[in-house]
Design an enzyme around this catalytic site. Structure first.
Site, PDB file in Angstrom:
ATOM      1  N   TYR A 124       0.820  -1.210   0.000  1.00 47.14           N
ATOM      2  CA  TYR A 124       0.000   0.000   0.000  1.00 47.14           C
ATOM      3  C   TYR A 124       0.859   1.267   0.000  1.00 47.14           C
ATOM      4  O   TYR A 124       0.410   2.318  -0.436  1.00 47.14           O
ATOM      5  CB  TYR A 124      -0.899   0.039   1.247  1.00 47.14           C
ATOM      6  CG  TYR A 124      -2.229  -0.652   1.081  1.00 47.14           C
ATOM      7  CD1 TYR A 124      -2.302  -1.992   0.735  1.00 47.14           C
ATOM      8  CD2 TYR A 124      -3.418   0.037   1.297  1.00 47.14           C
ATOM      9  CE1 TYR A 124      -3.524  -2.626   0.603  1.00 47.14           C
ATOM     10  CE2 TYR A 124      -4.647  -0.586   1.173  1.00 47.14           C
ATOM     11  CZ  TYR A 124      -4.692  -1.920   0.820  1.00 47.14           C
ATOM     12  OH  TYR A 124      -5.908  -2.539   0.696  1.00 47.14           O
ATOM     13  N   LYS A 142       3.178 -15.362   2.681  1.00 48.64           N
ATOM     14  CA  LYS A 142       3.397 -16.129   1.446  1.00 48.64           C
ATOM     15  C   LYS A 142       4.909 -16.381   1.377  1.00 48.64           C
ATOM     16  O   LYS A 142       5.594 -15.993   0.429  1.00 48.64           O
ATOM     17  CB  LYS A 142       2.874 -15.317   0.249  1.00 48.64           C
ATOM     18  CG  LYS A 142       2.885 -16.047  -1.085  1.00 48.64           C
ATOM     19  CD  LYS A 142       1.861 -17.160  -1.183  1.00 48.64           C
ATOM     20  CE  LYS A 142       2.049 -17.932  -2.495  1.00 48.64           C
ATOM     21  NZ  LYS A 142       1.205 -19.142  -2.573  1.00 48.64           N
ATOM     22  N   ASP A 160      -2.796 -18.451   0.754  1.00 43.95           N
ATOM     23  CA  ASP A 160      -3.734 -19.218  -0.091  1.00 43.95           C
ATOM     24  C   ASP A 160      -4.412 -20.315   0.734  1.00 43.95           C
ATOM     25  O   ASP A 160      -5.629 -20.503   0.692  1.00 43.95           O
ATOM     26  CB  ASP A 160      -3.036 -19.781  -1.342  1.00 43.95           C
ATOM     27  CG  ASP A 160      -1.736 -20.519  -1.048  1.00 43.95           C
ATOM     28  OD1 ASP A 160      -1.265 -20.500   0.109  1.00 43.95           O
ATOM     29  OD2 ASP A 160      -1.179 -21.135  -1.993  1.00 43.95           O
ATOM     30  N   ASP A 183      -6.419  -6.939   4.180  1.00 42.10           N
ATOM     31  CA  ASP A 183      -7.553  -6.302   3.509  1.00 42.10           C
ATOM     32  C   ASP A 183      -8.453  -7.375   2.905  1.00 42.10           C
ATOM     33  O   ASP A 183      -9.676  -7.360   3.069  1.00 42.10           O
ATOM     34  CB  ASP A 183      -7.027  -5.362   2.410  1.00 42.10           C
ATOM     35  CG  ASP A 183      -8.157  -4.691   1.657  1.00 42.10           C
ATOM     36  OD1 ASP A 183      -9.086  -4.199   2.307  1.00 42.10           O
ATOM     37  OD2 ASP A 183      -8.113  -4.680   0.406  1.00 42.10           O
ATOM     38  N   ASP A 205     -12.431  -8.992   4.450  1.00 46.91           N
ATOM     39  CA  ASP A 205     -13.711  -9.017   3.730  1.00 46.91           C
ATOM     40  C   ASP A 205     -14.246 -10.443   3.669  1.00 46.91           C
ATOM     41  O   ASP A 205     -15.453 -10.684   3.784  1.00 46.91           O
ATOM     42  CB  ASP A 205     -13.556  -8.485   2.294  1.00 46.91           C
ATOM     43  CG  ASP A 205     -13.797  -6.985   2.200  1.00 46.91           C
ATOM     44  OD1 ASP A 205     -13.427  -6.274   3.154  1.00 46.91           O
ATOM     45  OD2 ASP A 205     -14.346  -6.522   1.184  1.00 46.91           O
TER      46      ASP A 205
END
Ligand code: IPM
Ligand code: MN
Length: 360
Positions: free
Chosen positions: A141, A191, A223, A247, A251
């Site tokens: 970001y 990751k 994942d 982020d 959700d």
């Protein structure tokens, strides 16, 4: 106590949902004998319209001078073609950075009354109660360089994921501290099989965990975490992760527990905390008075707890929300099986009444 708060209603459903959270805060202040001092300012698209800047100086100053900031949402389709520095989202990202709020707490709880709202089978979602701790001021970001360059048809876009060890360490400590008051399990998501940032993340979180021998640390690849969240959400306690993974996963967690409209957040770590629902501006339903205000109302509870250290007051809001849901009240996003859907305002009133009743 004086509760000085800057309210940034912002865009889309932001004004509707913050109005209800403010009414709830006013009731709590009245019941517990506090003085609520509110200043309203523009942010995001609203500020672009009024001041051509998604975070005007005057707004930032007010936030820095407050005890806490309550924000609705920013963004909307009418700003999609704006240049990056004039996007509503840029105002929010700058605000987070200026406030120094590096740790974003996003609880995802399946309220027993809402089990039927989850797309998962009740026996799978039952008991889910996780706290996502998202790093908020670094990673892709904010990393430099970033650009889009080259001739039309052959342009190259670059974003940079970047983490410094102290940026990982400080948010990891927040996660471990919070885990101590919960089930004492931290799942750190990365990751590390592909990314250098993630390998550093794993090393630093492992090192920090040695200071918390009473907390169990697990590592998961993002994942596989996306799958595990759907398969066994109730297994997770504190989920610690970097900015972009957080982020996305938050959700997903919102979807799991029945509605993104229920999710609150607290951004902490600097001198002034920032509290916002995680659902965003929801332009498709903005202005209709049907948005679920509970995510914002629960964010106000987090504000009382984290910024003003008012545990009982925070609890009174959370208990009121639970009671209202148990009584069967639902906004449109939650109204399953022919249940009547309340408006944003009606739902706010139900929470206010429940607080009043429990004080009496
Ligand atoms: C969130 C939002 C923001 C983010 C946007 C609006 C910049 O999606 O708070 O989750 O990506 O952090
Ligand atoms: Mn988001």
């Amino acid at each position: 106590m004086v509760l000085s708060t800057t309210v940034l209603a912002g865009d889309g459903v932001g004004p509707e949902v913050t109005d209800e959270a403010v009414r709830v805060l006013q009731k709590v202040a009245e019941v517990f004998g506090h003085e609520l001092k509110l200043v309203r300012k523009d942010v995001g698209g609203a500020a672009l319209r009024s001041a051509k800047d998604p975070l005007p100086t005057d707004t930032l100053q007010s936030c820095l001078n407050s005890g806490a900031v309550l924000l609705g949402a920013v963004g909307g389709p009418s700003f999609d073609e704006f240049p990056p520095h004039l996007r509503p989202e840029t105002g929010l990202l700058r605000l987070r950075r200026e406030l120094g709020v590096f740790a974003n707490l996003r609880p995802a709880i399946c309220f027993p009354a809402l089990e039927e709202c989850s797309p998962l089978k009740p026996e799978i979602i039952r008991g889910s109660d996780m706290l996502i701790v998202r790093e908020l001021l670094a990673g892709i970001y904010f990393g430099e360089p970033r650009s889009t360059q080259g001739p039309a048809g052959d342009r190259v876009a670059i974003d940079t994921m970047r983490y410094r060890e102290p940026e990982i360490e400080r948010v990891a400590r927040v996660a471990f501290e919070l885990a101590r008051n919960r089930r004492r399990i931290v799942t750190s998501v990365d990751k590390a099989n592909v990314l250098d940032c993630s390998r550093l993340w794993r090393e630093v979180t492992t090192r920090v965990s040695r200071d918390y021998p009473d907390v169990k640390l697990n590592h998961a690849y993002v994942d596989s975490m996306a799958m595990a969240l759907v398969a066994k959400p109730a297994d997770f306690d504190v989920v610690l992760t970097e900015n972009m993974f957080g982020d996305i996963l938050s959700d997903q967690a919102g979807g799991l527990v029945g509605s993104l409209g229920m999710l609150a957040s607290a951004s902490i770590g600097g001198p002034v905390g920032l509290y916002e629902p995680i659902h965003g501006s929801a332009p498709d339903i903005a202005g209709q008075g049907i948005a679920n205000p509970l995510g914002t109302i629960l964010s106000a509870a987090m504000m009382l707890r984290h910024s003003f250290k008012l545990k009982n007051e925070a609890h009174s809001i959370e208990a009121a929300v639970t009671e209202v849901l148990n009584a069967g009240h639902r906004t449109r996003d939650l109204a399953k099986g022919g249940k009547k859907a309340l408006s944003t305002r009606e739902m706010g009133s139900k929470v206010v009444e429940a607080i009043k009743k429990s004080a009496a």
